[in-house]
Scaffold this active site. Structure first.
Site, PDB file in Angstrom:
ATOM      1  CE1 TYR A   1      -8.832   2.161  -9.134  1.00  0.00           C
ATOM      2  CE2 TYR A   1      -6.825   2.451 -10.415  1.00  0.00           C
ATOM      3  CZ  TYR A   1      -7.731   1.633  -9.781  1.00  0.00           C
ATOM      4  OH  TYR A   1      -7.516   0.279  -9.784  1.00  0.00           O
TER       5      TYR A   1
ATOM      6  N   PRO B   1       4.973  -4.955  -0.790  1.00  0.00           N
ATOM      7  CG  PRO B   1       7.208  -4.267  -0.978  1.00  0.00           C
ATOM      8  CD  PRO B   1       6.326  -5.288  -0.304  1.00  0.00           C
ATOM      9  N   GLY B   2       4.041  -3.368  -3.832  1.00  0.00           N
ATOM     10  CA  GLY B   2       3.937  -3.547  -5.277  1.00  0.00           C
ATOM     11  C   GLY B   2       4.310  -2.249  -5.972  1.00  0.00           C
ATOM     12  NE  ARG B   3       0.145   2.574  -5.789  1.00  0.00           N
ATOM     13  CZ  ARG B   3      -0.987   2.603  -6.504  1.00  0.00           C
ATOM     14  NH1 ARG B   3      -1.016   3.245  -7.644  1.00  0.00           N
ATOM     15  NH2 ARG B   3      -2.075   2.005  -6.048  1.00  0.00           N
TER      16      ARG B   3
ATOM     17  CB  CYS C   1     -15.330   4.624 -29.154  1.00  0.00           C
ATOM     18  SG  CYS C   1     -14.469   4.736 -30.705  1.00  0.00           S
TER      19      CYS C   1
ATOM     20  CE1 TYR D   1      -1.674  -3.137  -8.624  1.00  0.00           C
ATOM     21  CE2 TYR D   1      -0.581  -1.158  -7.815  1.00  0.00           C
ATOM     22  CZ  TYR D   1      -1.009  -2.451  -7.620  1.00  0.00           C
ATOM     23  OH  TYR D   1      -0.768  -3.076  -6.421  1.00  0.00           O
TER      24      TYR D   1
ATOM     25  N   GLY E   1       0.785  -1.235   0.000  1.00  0.00           N
ATOM     26  CA  GLY E   1       0.000   0.000   0.000  1.00  0.00           C
ATOM     27  C   GLY E   1       0.810   1.274   0.000  1.00  0.00           C
TER      28      GLY E   1
HETATM   29  N1  LLP Z   1      -1.132  -6.960  -0.820  1.00  0.00           N
HETATM   30  C1  LLP Z   1      -2.444  -7.092  -1.083  1.00  0.00           C
HETATM   31  C2  LLP Z   1      -3.221  -8.097  -0.356  1.00  0.00           C
HETATM   32  C3  LLP Z   1      -3.056  -6.261  -2.047  1.00  0.00           C
HETATM   33  O1  LLP Z   1      -4.356  -6.379  -2.290  1.00  0.00           O
HETATM   34  C4  LLP Z   1      -2.268  -5.297  -2.733  1.00  0.00           C
HETATM   35  C5  LLP Z   1      -2.869  -4.420  -3.749  1.00  0.00           C
HETATM   36  C6  LLP Z   1      -0.896  -5.216  -2.438  1.00  0.00           C
HETATM   37  C7  LLP Z   1      -0.358  -6.055  -1.468  1.00  0.00           C
HETATM   38  C8  LLP Z   1       0.025  -4.253  -3.105  1.00  0.00           C
HETATM   39  O2  LLP Z   1      -0.335  -2.932  -2.880  1.00  0.00           O
HETATM   40  P1  LLP Z   1       0.655  -1.748  -3.346  1.00  0.00           P
HETATM   41  O3  LLP Z   1       1.895  -1.828  -2.515  1.00  0.00           O
HETATM   42  O4  LLP Z   1       0.933  -1.935  -4.777  1.00  0.00           O
HETATM   43  O5  LLP Z   1      -0.157  -0.529  -3.084  1.00  0.00           O
HETATM   44  N2  LLP Z   1      -5.080  -0.904  -9.398  1.00  0.00           N
HETATM   45  C9  LLP Z   1      -4.911   0.047  -8.313  1.00  0.00           C
HETATM   46  C10 LLP Z   1      -4.224  -0.558  -7.136  1.00  0.00           C
HETATM   47  C11 LLP Z   1      -4.936  -1.782  -6.587  1.00  0.00           C
HETATM   48  C12 LLP Z   1      -4.179  -2.440  -5.473  1.00  0.00           C
HETATM   49  C13 LLP Z   1      -4.796  -3.727  -5.074  1.00  0.00           C
HETATM   50  N3  LLP Z   1      -4.114  -4.436  -4.025  1.00  0.00           N
HETATM   51  C14 LLP Z   1      -4.177   1.274  -8.860  1.00  0.00           C
HETATM   52  O6  LLP Z   1      -3.855   1.310 -10.033  1.00  0.00           O
HETATM   53  O7  LLP Z   1      -3.964   2.236  -8.123  1.00  0.00           O
END
Ligand code: LLP
Length: 417
Positions: A316, A274-276, A343, A371, A238
């Site tokens: 978003y 962490p992802g983003r 479109c 994403y 997150g």
């Molecule tokens: N762990 C779980 C259980 C999750 O559901 C998520 C993201 C993460 C980790 C990784 O979160 P991050 O560190 O990337 O914030 N499509 C949206 C974001 C959706 C995130 C869903 N879950 C966007 O483009 O902002």
């Protein structure tokens, strides 16, 4: 991102000229910086002692080459489908370094993950726990499990990506958690290892994170009182990225706060997902301006990338900086809407931007590494973009541009009688 800079009037990523990459691979084109991904990874590692795990959230960017890179640097992985597990394995990752989140895991996914030997299921409901018990019993094994708790904190992010409120579908409500932990503790085919939470995405303040962490440590205390000992606590992902250039999350303060909270639990392994924050600022989407269109009170820059390539602005109202690939001198006078070919009125990349560009110019949409491609679709029968990974002056094509044949593979005409 620090790997983007103008050199001799041309935007470069590391030492690669983005115009040259666009010419070689076509547009729209995703380009990722290997050095930036690794720098982001190292930043987490620097604040997170090595006995604790970092599980990269595969959904942010699941290209095999990126998973391979992170696996080589010791990443664990957070997955949300059997498909993502297959990706991790195809990229050379190990199942025993995978945690499996997701609210509606199918029986087939659970069986597959058990057969491959994943590290842990992050269980999101009492019903899922029972299903995992049954599948594990049938396979004559024990399933490693953590229970995902919904701590009911407001992450103050976009409502579509907030997950830790009572009203959200994720996790087991904190008030019901004790009962489900007790149940998990008694099941023969469940090996209860941990607890986890994930309160949302794109969170820019450490306050809600710390709030959730405190609630989770309170829960650990209550579990201990009932002699339920956990070996790990996973606090999810997150971590917000600075899309607009004016705020950053104090990562160090948050991670140090968690380590302090864990002080009385020397045997507890901590995990993050962490992802983003690992890939977001490491990628750009390059697009070509097709036309400029002026009406009485608007100017549109019509580009070849659309909501099917990068969905975040449409879904978003997310802000992504847009800059010209050829450096402009002077101040942009016009205010334009940068819109795509799909479109739908909602197909835009940026509204009301200061951007001076002409037809055939290239633009770079920043912070597109997370994403971006993973949410791309084929809407309007558009092929998904190619992806390139760069390091210094090297560039690897890590995904070919789709072809029309890829799109219709598996479709069938009705046979004539
Ligand atoms: N762990 C779980 C259980 C999750 O559901 C998520 C993201 C993460 C980790 C990784 O979160 P991050 O560190 O990337 O914030 N499509 C949206 C974001 C959706 C995130 C869903 N879950 C966007 O483009 O902002």
């Amino acid at each position: 991102m620090s790997q983007l800079s103008y050199k001799a009037g041309q935007l470069h990523i590391e030492s690669n000229n983005l115009s040259a990459l666009a010419e070689q691979f076509g547009t729209p084109l995703y380009v990722y910086s290997k050095s930036q991904i690794l720098a982001n990874w190292q930043k987490f590692r620097a604040f997170w002692p090595s006995q604790h795990k970092l599980c990269y959230a595969v959904k942010a960017n699941s290209n095999l080459a990126i998973l391979q890179l992170l696996a080589q640097h010791g990443a664990w992985f957070d997955i949300v489908s059997g498909g993502e597990l297959k990706r991790v394995l195809a990229a050379g990752g190990s199942a025993n370094q995978v945690v499996f989140s997701g609210v509606a895991k199918s029986e087939a996914e659970i069986r597959f993950a058990l057969e491959k030997g994943i590290a842990c299921f992050n269980v999101e409901s009492a019903a899922e726990l029972e299903r995992i018990e049954q599948v594990a019993r049938a396979l004559k094994t024990r399933a490693p499990v953590s229970l995902r708790v919904n701590p009911d904190v407001d992450a103050k992010t976009h409502p579509y990506i907030s997950t830790g409120l009572k009203a959200n579908k994720f996790g087991i409500a904190i008030n019901d958690a004790m009962a489900v932990f007790r149940r998990a503790h008694t099941l023969n085919h469940i090996e209860l290892l941990g607890a986890d939470c994930h309160i949302g995405s794109q969170i820019m303040s450490d306050a809600p994170f710390l709030d959730a962490a405190k609630r989770m440590f309170k829960l650990l205390e209550r579990l201990q009182e009932e002699a339920i000992e956990l070996s790990h606590l996973d606090l999810g992902g997150g971590f917000g990225v600075d899309y607009e250039g004016h705020a950053t999350l104090d990562l160090e303060n948050y991670l140090q706060g968690v380590i302090d909270l864990a002080h009385d639990y020397p045997k507890l392994t901590l995990m993050l997902e962490p992802g983003r924050a690992i890939v977001g600022d490491a990628g750009v989407l390059i697009s070509k301006v097709e036309y400029i269109k002026r009406s009485d009170d608007k100017q549109f820059v019509l580009v070849d990338a659309g909501m099917n390539d990068l969905m975040r602005p449409s879904l978003y109202q997310a802000w992504h900086d847009i800059v010209p690939v050829r450096e402009l001198t002077g101040v942009a006078d016009g205010i334009v809407d940068v819109v795509g070919p799909v479109c739908e009125t909602g197909c835009f990349l940026g509204h009301a931007r200061h951007l001076n560009v002409n037809a055939d110019d290239l633009i770079a949409i920043k912070h597109a590494g997370a994403y971006g491609f993973t949410m791309a679709s084929n809407y309007n029968t558009r092929v998904r973009p190619a992806e390139v990974l760069v390091e210094n002056d090297r560039a690897w094509l890590i995904r070919e541009r789709e072809t029309f044949d890829d799109l219709i593979r598996g479709e069938r005409l009705i046979a004539e009688e």
